[in-house]
Design a protein around this motif. Structure first.
Motif, PDB file in Angstrom:
ATOM      1  N   ASP A   1       0.827  -1.210   0.000  1.00  7.30           N
ATOM      2  CA  ASP A   1       0.000   0.000   0.000  1.00  7.30           C
ATOM      3  C   ASP A   1       0.861   1.259   0.000  1.00  7.30           C
ATOM      4  O   ASP A   1       0.517   2.260  -0.651  1.00  7.30           O
ATOM      5  CB  ASP A   1      -0.937   0.004   1.211  1.00  7.30           C
ATOM      6  N   ILE A   2       1.969   1.242   0.727  1.00  8.31           N
ATOM      7  CA  ILE A   2       2.881   2.392   0.743  1.00  8.31           C
ATOM      8  C   ILE A   2       3.520   2.570  -0.634  1.00  8.31           C
ATOM      9  O   ILE A   2       3.637   3.692  -1.150  1.00  8.31           O
ATOM     10  CB  ILE A   2       3.959   2.230   1.823  1.00  8.31           C
TER      11      ILE A   2
ATOM     12  N   PHE B   1      10.277   4.719  -3.576  1.00 15.09           N
ATOM     13  CA  PHE B   1      10.141   3.592  -2.644  1.00 15.09           C
ATOM     14  C   PHE B   1      11.418   2.755  -2.716  1.00 15.09           C
ATOM     15  O   PHE B   1      11.852   2.364  -3.795  1.00 15.09           O
ATOM     16  CB  PHE B   1       8.924   2.753  -3.037  1.00 15.09           C
TER      17      PHE B   1
ATOM     18  N   ALA C   1       0.892   8.069   5.539  1.00 13.87           N
ATOM     19  CA  ALA C   1       1.467   6.780   5.937  1.00 13.87           C
ATOM     20  C   ALA C   1       0.982   6.388   7.323  1.00 13.87           C
ATOM     21  O   ALA C   1       0.669   5.210   7.586  1.00 13.87           O
ATOM     22  CB  ALA C   1       2.991   6.863   5.902  1.00 13.87           C
TER      23      ALA C   1
ATOM     24  N   VAL D   1       6.413   5.774  12.453  1.00 11.76           N
ATOM     25  CA  VAL D   1       6.868   6.534  11.291  1.00 11.76           C
ATOM     26  C   VAL D   1       8.027   7.411  11.758  1.00 11.76           C
ATOM     27  O   VAL D   1       7.870   8.227  12.657  1.00 11.76           O
ATOM     28  CB  VAL D   1       5.731   7.400  10.714  1.00 11.76           C
TER      29      VAL D   1
END
Length: 280
Positions: free
Chosen positions: A110-111, A125, A157, A171
């Motif tokens: 998903d990120i 990424f 996020a 995070v």
């Protein structure tokens, strides 16, 4: 087996003190001096949030190319303690990954999608991580533009993290990236792994020097001090604020350098100082 006592061991963050946070590469003089220290019997251990791939490409490869001796062994603890390996002139040993510390794949996917859809102009990424999820500033993006995008990304996020029910993650933004990771990861875990790696080789340092460029890097020295190791911490970016600690903290100013000397330039100066101490 009889233990080998050494006067000093180096536990080094990579981004900042060793690799430039601007170019991401390592100055030849730093590679040269790291090799000289390691060849002289000073254990050199990297303790970084970076992946094993980054260390192999930006540090290990240049060190081997510069003429690493067959007897020299360097340790690398990556992804804040989740991944570790060693290397010699023959290359890397087997990679160790603590899979219990890994971010779930569905969340990582998903990120990755979020970055591709909304933030690809600012960041990418990192596909080389085994346990963490990391996104990093593109080299063609200014710091100001990246920071603006990073703040928005971090908020989304965090929302995704809670949507997945991942309360054991955090995070962690840095000046060039954001890491999403298990709360069990950290530079303190890396420090404990460093001590274990040297103990397995029957090496006992009389003292440690930890080196970093962020407040979270102090966790290395915190852990060592708490476990009764003699330690001093080198801060190569003290403008963020030097905390009050029960051990000595060193900055470029302690070498008589301009306080504006930071990051890998300051790291290079400390490596040169330790080489002079060995020669003296």
């Amino acid at each position: 087996m009889v233990s080998l006592s050494v006067p000093l061991a180096l536990l080094l963050d990579v981004d900042g003190p060793i690799a430039s946070p601007v170019t991401r590469d390592v100055q030849p003089r730093i590679i040269r001096d790291l090799l000289r220290l390691a060849t002289g019997g000073i254990p050199v251990i990297f303790n970084t949030g970076r992946s094993d791939t980054f260390i192999k490409e930006q540090v290990m490869g240049p060190m081997i190319a510069a003429g690493m001796s067959p007897e020299t062994r360097i340790h690398a603890i990556c992804e804040k303690g989740a991944v570790w390996f060693s290397y010699t002139a023959d290359g890397a040993t087997a990679l160790h990954v603590d899979s219990s510390l890994a971010v779930p794949k569905a969340f990582a996917d998903d990120i990755r999608t979020l970055v591709a859809q909304d933030y690809a102009s600012h960041m990418f990424f990192d596909e080389t991580k085994h346990a963490m999820v990391s996104v990093e500033q593109r080299l063609d993006v200014s710091t100001a533009d990246y920071k603006a995008g990073q703040e928005l990304f971090d908020a989304q996020a965090l929302e995704l993290m809670f949507r997945h029910g991942l309360t054991a993650l955090r995070v962690d933004p840095t000046i060039i990236s954001t890491d999403i990771e298990s709360v069990r990861l950290g530079k303190d875990l890396g420090a404990s792994r460093a001590v274990e790696l040297l103990a397995a080789a029957h090496i006992v340092p009389q003292a440690w020097r930890t080196v970093g460029d962020s407040r979270t890097d102090y966790a290395m020295a915190d852990w060592l001090h708490h476990h009764d190791h003699e330690v001093k911490h080198v801060d190569v970016r003290p403008a963020d604020g030097v905390p009050d600690k029960p051990y000595q903290i060193l900055t470029a100013a302690d070498l008589g350098l301009d306080p504006d000397v930071i990051h890998d330039d300051a790291g290079a100066a400390f490596l040169a100082k330790w080489l002079d101490m060995m020669a003296g």
